[in-house]
Design a protein around this motif. Structure first.
Motif, PDB file in Angstrom:
ATOM      1  N   PRO A 147     -45.085  56.117 -31.590  1.00 40.52           N
ATOM      2  CA  PRO A 147     -44.856  57.568 -31.465  1.00 40.52           C
ATOM      3  C   PRO A 147     -43.843  57.938 -30.393  1.00 40.52           C
ATOM      4  O   PRO A 147     -43.280  59.034 -30.444  1.00 40.52           O
ATOM      5  CB  PRO A 147     -46.252  58.106 -31.115  1.00 40.52           C
ATOM      6  N   ASP A 148     -43.585  57.032 -29.442  1.00 36.60           N
ATOM      7  CA  ASP A 148     -42.655  57.360 -28.349  1.00 36.60           C
ATOM      8  C   ASP A 148     -41.258  56.796 -28.563  1.00 36.60           C
ATOM      9  O   ASP A 148     -40.430  56.853 -27.655  1.00 36.60           O
ATOM     10  CB  ASP A 148     -43.210  56.827 -27.022  1.00 36.60           C
ATOM     11  N   ILE A 149     -40.971  56.270 -29.767  1.00 35.43           N
ATOM     12  CA  ILE A 149     -39.698  55.586 -29.979  1.00 35.43           C
ATOM     13  C   ILE A 149     -38.517  56.543 -29.870  1.00 35.43           C
ATOM     14  O   ILE A 149     -37.403  56.136 -29.532  1.00 35.43           O
ATOM     15  CB  ILE A 149     -39.687  54.857 -31.354  1.00 35.43           C
ATOM     16  N   ASN A 150     -38.724  57.829 -30.138  1.00 31.14           N
ATOM     17  CA  ASN A 150     -37.660  58.824 -30.002  1.00 31.14           C
ATOM     18  C   ASN A 150     -37.949  59.825 -28.890  1.00 31.14           C
ATOM     19  O   ASN A 150     -37.385  60.926 -28.873  1.00 31.14           O
ATOM     20  CB  ASN A 150     -37.452  59.565 -31.328  1.00 31.14           C
ATOM     21  N   ALA A 151     -38.819  59.449 -27.972  1.00 31.03           N
ATOM     22  CA  ALA A 151     -39.194  60.363 -26.895  1.00 31.03           C
ATOM     23  C   ALA A 151     -37.983  60.691 -26.023  1.00 31.03           C
ATOM     24  O   ALA A 151     -37.107  59.860 -25.801  1.00 31.03           O
ATOM     25  CB  ALA A 151     -40.312  59.743 -26.051  1.00 31.03           C
ATOM     26  N   LYS A 152     -37.962  61.917 -25.509  1.00 25.93           N
ATOM     27  CA  LYS A 152     -36.889  62.302 -24.591  1.00 25.93           C
ATOM     28  C   LYS A 152     -37.046  61.583 -23.256  1.00 25.93           C
ATOM     29  O   LYS A 152     -36.055  61.322 -22.580  1.00 25.93           O
ATOM     30  CB  LYS A 152     -36.899  63.816 -24.391  1.00 25.93           C
ATOM     31  N   ASN A 153     -38.297  61.303 -22.910  1.00 26.44           N
ATOM     32  CA  ASN A 153     -38.557  60.600 -21.658  1.00 26.44           C
ATOM     33  C   ASN A 153     -38.056  59.161 -21.762  1.00 26.44           C
ATOM     34  O   ASN A 153     -38.470  58.403 -22.628  1.00 26.44           O
ATOM     35  CB  ASN A 153     -40.061  60.620 -21.352  1.00 26.44           C
ATOM     36  N   PHE A 177     -40.184  51.660 -23.262  1.00 22.76           N
ATOM     37  CA  PHE A 177     -41.342  50.811 -23.544  1.00 22.76           C
ATOM     38  C   PHE A 177     -41.556  50.674 -25.052  1.00 22.76           C
ATOM     39  O   PHE A 177     -41.846  49.586 -25.559  1.00 22.76           O
ATOM     40  CB  PHE A 177     -42.599  51.389 -22.887  1.00 22.76           C
ATOM     41  N   ALA A 178     -41.380  51.778 -25.773  1.00 32.12           N
ATOM     42  CA  ALA A 178     -41.531  51.731 -27.231  1.00 32.12           C
ATOM     43  C   ALA A 178     -40.472  50.826 -27.852  1.00 32.12           C
ATOM     44  O   ALA A 178     -40.739  50.122 -28.830  1.00 32.12           O
ATOM     45  CB  ALA A 178     -41.443  53.141 -27.811  1.00 32.12           C
ATOM     46  N   GLN A 179     -39.275  50.830 -27.293  1.00 34.18           N
ATOM     47  CA  GLN A 179     -38.210  49.983 -27.825  1.00 34.18           C
ATOM     48  C   GLN A 179     -38.538  48.503 -27.637  1.00 34.18           C
ATOM     49  O   GLN A 179     -38.340  47.691 -28.541  1.00 34.18           O
ATOM     50  CB  GLN A 179     -36.886  50.329 -27.139  1.00 34.18           C
TER      51      GLN A 179
END
Length: 891
Positions: free
Chosen positions: A789-795, A801-803
């Motif tokens: 869910p965080d793969i496109n996070a702005k943070n 970490f998702a990458q």
């Protein structure tokens, strides 16, 4: 009571927290590979702050970025600071999650530092009549001290606090708090990278400020100073002094959009904390939380009762007739724990068509008619947690057939990161609200109790079978739409029964051998104690860090590396630095290692050997890890240490269960690297495996630019091995530098050279991240999914970490899938060949069997053949096998 505002310097405390447990960086890693040492220490610090200061209002300030109004004025401001370690960066988003769960506001402001946010809110709080406490690891903030503002500076990691009041500042520096700014202007600040005035140190600055009050006062009276080099420097660098004062001044008028009133400390969100602690593997915090407070569980609407028949010997035929008509049923067996030998049967329930049956009398299941029903392969059985149910039924001499739908397994496959072993909680994850959790019905912790009323307890069991039936159609459809039906039918479902058989079989432990080892370890510990006391010149409590510190640092005069709130640090990292300086340190480290093995593994194993069969029956958790790897628990046989000789010897206690039998083990060689070669399509790596080269030596040749394998030294191979496995886990230059003991610059060069040597690997990593960003998940070879869910996070930190997770999961997950396929095929092959041999354990990439000696030669041919061909890759799989009287002998 006066309201109290606590303002926390988030970045400063986070850095302190990270380095406080830096020596344990590798130990603080959750099941997804996220480092958690800073979060752990920050949480402890937060608890201490709340307990010590008892605030009514709290806020944590963070820096918004490196560019601020100060860098516009002085380009080199903080310019020398090293890049924040990735291992800390990845934790910062979770610090924010922790704060949210605690009910604490956090804030950052573009173009300003956290100090300016704190300074502005501190002034607001003071003006509004609050008592204000600032918590930081940076003494720069002491300039804000007033009669109503205290600055608490963390000491010795994050465990102690030094409180700065106006009087404390005067005593420590001989200055008023606001003069701290002037002192920094004169002296400069190496941390923030501004120079101050040349050749003026702290003592000189204090003297000048005591005489003239401020930087401005000094220059107003500059002519009164005697001619000196110092005066010349002051005159020549007046502009620098004023600039440095401006840089050092914390703003108290930053354009923030929050007010003190917005910072009211609210009640912690207990459910959010539970979820976070589970994600971070903070078991101790989770136990503390659940033991101290009642979770605010979501209030369930009053559910309508489900009509059911109390099953007895007299009406069994009704259940049988209904099942024969439908040819399918839902079944649930309630037990108080999962272990094969110790589980107590509490009750059971069936749903057949629209009818329900339930009973507390589990002996009824042994009724020939019901036993035949459960053992009939034609009857399709749906349940929750097939492995657990299968193991329980075998205790009752029932060998369940016809398994069709396992709600727990299917739910896990649909989302490996969001599963629960409580049927009620799992049902909520699928938007089904008709199933209370076990906690709601039974309570939890010390208050957990099975209801004595049938209408409560049996109704709960009946509702479980109904929930299984209700959720089955929609979850099966999701499996099909995800193209995961084959993964469930050909791997996970049959594997559940293979694992069940392994749990039932257990592995025999030679208790006498363990007792002998216990005595040997005891004697060795006694000898080490005597050697240590001899070198120390006196006896002391070896297990007391305080007494040990006195011996090492006062009596033996070894250099003090680090201190704690109770005295000298004697942690492992400290002792490792001292090891070359004194033989006693080596003995102390050996003593600690041996004592840990004695208590955790020798004594730990002795406690879980069952008297009936002299075996330990580890359980395999099939639905825990996000990558699909199996975990061993109660006891954990995957973590027996084998790097230490004494640790390896513990495996001597694991023996075959019958005379004339041996232990046989087969291990996949470098399976994750072989999977990487396959998935990436890298020709160089594939060719190395096809030529059966030493992959680490081959990598060393590529990284170090060598042409001859004989040029590869042992250290080169070690570094290459660290790079190989580090790449698989998306290691950073910081992490690699720590692993191989080099600089970050050199580690970065290693990684760059590696990608040049294996361009296919580099391409894979870029492509898999892009694919994850597009579809929101990655998959293994067998379509096991992991959502990101965080793969496109702005943070940046969440996204990074998702990458790394996207890069690693297809590799680690595919390796896990391959050994699962091998286990299923091996079980079938053993039965097909009519062998007495049986599979006992899976330890990472290794399978352990026991067999009669006369079957060993067959296994030497059969096991590698099955494991090598478990799946067809672009490179050959390689299996190494060995056998002996004990598990130890197979290595």
């Amino acid at each position: 009571m006066m309201e109290k505002l606590v303002l926390i310097d988030g970045n400063s405390v986070a850095f302190r927290a990270f380095y406080a447990l830096y020596s344990s960086l590798d130990r603080f890693v959750n099941h997804d590979g996220l480092h958690t040492n800073a979060i752990y220490a920050f949480k402890n610090m937060l608890d201490k702050i709340l307990a010590d200061f008892k605030p009514t209002h709290v806020m944590v300030a963070f820096d918004a970025g490196k560019t601020t109004f100060r860098t516009e004025k002085f380009a080199d401001y903080k310019g020398q600071r090293a890049k924040t370690p990735t291992e800390l960066l990845e934790q910062l988003p979770y610090l924010r999650k922790l704060l949210e769960a605690y009910g604490i506001k956090y804030y950052e402001l573009v173009n300003y530092e956290a100090d300016d946010i704190i300074g502005t809110l501190a002034k607001q709080g003071q003006d509004a009549g609050y008592e204000v406490v600032i918590v930081t690891g940076d003494r720069d903030l002491t300039q804000l001290v007033t009669d109503k503002i205290t600055v608490a500076v963390t000491q010795k990691g994050v465990s102690e606090i030094e409180e700065y009041t106006p009087q404390h500042v005067r005593e420590k520096y001989g200055l008023e708090p606001q003069q701290i700014i002037d002192m920094k202007a004169l002296v400069g600040d190496s941390s923030d990278n501004y120079p101050g005035v040349t050749k003026i140190g702290e003592k000189t600055a204090v003297k000048l400020l005591s005489q003239f009050g401020s930087v401005e006062g000094i220059y107003e009276h500059i002519d009164e100073l005697k001619k000196s080099k110092m005066k010349d420097n002051l005159v020549a660098e007046q502009e620098i002094a004023y600039l440095c004062k401006d840089l050092a001044t914390i703003r108290q008028d930053a354009p923030i959009t929050i007010e003190v009133a917005d910072l009211l400390l609210t009640r912690p969100d207990q459910n959010a904390l539970v979820t976070l602690y589970q994600e971070l593997d903070f078991k101790r915090f989770l136990e503390q939380l659940l033991g101290q407070t009642q979770l605010d569980l979501q209030t369930q609407e009053q559910l309508a009762d489900i009509a059911y028949t109390l099953l007895t010997e007299e009406n069994v035929f009704e259940l049988i007739e209904d099942a024969k008509k439908t040819q399918k049923l839902s079944f649930h067996l309630e037990m108080d724990n999962d272990n094969y030998h110790t589980a107590l049967f509490l009750g059971f329930a069936f749903e057949v068509g629209a009818k329900h049956y339930a009973s507390r009398n589990c002996e009824l299941l042994q009724n020939p008619a019901i036993k035949g029903l459960l053992e009939d392969p034609v009857i399709k059985i749906d349940l929750f947690d097939a492995k657990r149910t299968y193991v329980g039924l075998r205790r009752l001499d029932i060998q369940m057939q016809g398994l069709d739908f396992d709600l727990l397994l299917v739910s896990y496959l649909l989302d490996t990161s969001d599963n629960d072993n409580d049927l009620g909680k799992l049902a909520l994850q699928h938007d089904y609200h008709q199933m209370p959790s076990d906690e709601e019905v039974y309570g939890k912790g010390a208050k957990r109790q099975i209801p004595v009323e049938d209408e409560i307890f049996l109704q709960h069991l009946v509702r479980k079978t109904n929930t299984i039936a209700q959720l089955k159609p929609s979850l099966q459809e999701k499996l099909r739409s995800n193209c995961q039906e084959d993964l469930y039918l050909t791997i996970e479902r049959p594997l559940a029964l293979v694992l069940a058989e392994m749990e039932i079989a257990g592995i025999k432990v030679d208790q006498e051998r363990l007792l002998t080892m216990q005595e040997e370890f005891k004697q060795r510990l006694t000898q080490l104690e005597e050697d240590i006391y001899c070198q120390a010149g006196e006896e002391f409590n070896l297990n007391s860090p305080k007494q040990l510190g006195v011996i090492l640092f006062e009596k033996l005069q070894l250099p003090v590396i680090k201190k704690t709130k109770t005295g000298y640090s004697t942690s492992v990292d400290v002792l490792e630095q001292l090891r070359p300086m004194a033989p006693i340190v080596d003995d102390i480290l050996s003593y600690r290692q041996l004592a840990k093995l004695q208590s955790t593994y020798i004594e730990g194993l002795l406690k879980v050997i069952f008297k009936k069969d002299s075996k330990v029956h580890t359980r395999y958790t099939q639905t825990l890890t996000a990558t699909g790897r199996l975990s061993s628990v109660d006891p954990n046989l995957q973590n027996i240490p084998i790097r230490l000789e004494e640790g390896r010897k513990i495996r001597q206690a694991f023996v075959a269960s019958k005379p004339g039998w041996e232990i046989f083990a087969s291990d996949y060689s470098q399976i994750e690297l072989r999977v990487l070669a396959h998935i990436s399509g890298d020709e160089n790596m594939q060719q190395a495996f096809k030529n059966d080269l030493d992959i680490h030596a081959n990598t060393a040749m590529s990284v170090f630019g060598l042409s001859d394998p004989t040029q590869v030294t042992a250290d080169m191979r070690r570094q290459a091995k660290a790079v190989n496995f580090g790449i698989v886990y998306g290691i950073s230059d910081f992490g690699l530098a720590q692993s191989i003991g080099t600089t970050r610059k050199k580690a970065k060069e290693f990684i760059q050279t590696y990608f040049e040597a294996f361009p296919g690997v580099h391409c894979y990593m870029q492509e898999i991240v892009a694919k994850a960003q597009e579809q929101g998940y990655v998959e293994t070879i067998f379509k096991r999914r992991r959502y990101l869910p965080d793969i496109n996070a702005k943070n940046f930190n969440l996204r990074s970490f998702a990458q790394r997770t996207a890069m690693n999961t297809p590799i680690q997950g595919s390796a896990a899938d391959i050994i699962k396929v091998a286990m299923i095929k091996m079980q079938k092959a053993l039965k097909k060949e009519g062998l007495q041999a049986r599979m006992l354990l899976q330890v990472h990439d290794e399978l352990i069997f026991e067999a009669p000696k006369e079957e060993i030669a067959i296994l030497e041919q059969l096991v590698p053949k099955i494991m090598d061909s478990a799946v067809e890759l672009a490179v050959p799989l390689k299996v190494e096998s060995a056998h002996g009287l004990t598990w130890f002998d197979t290595k």
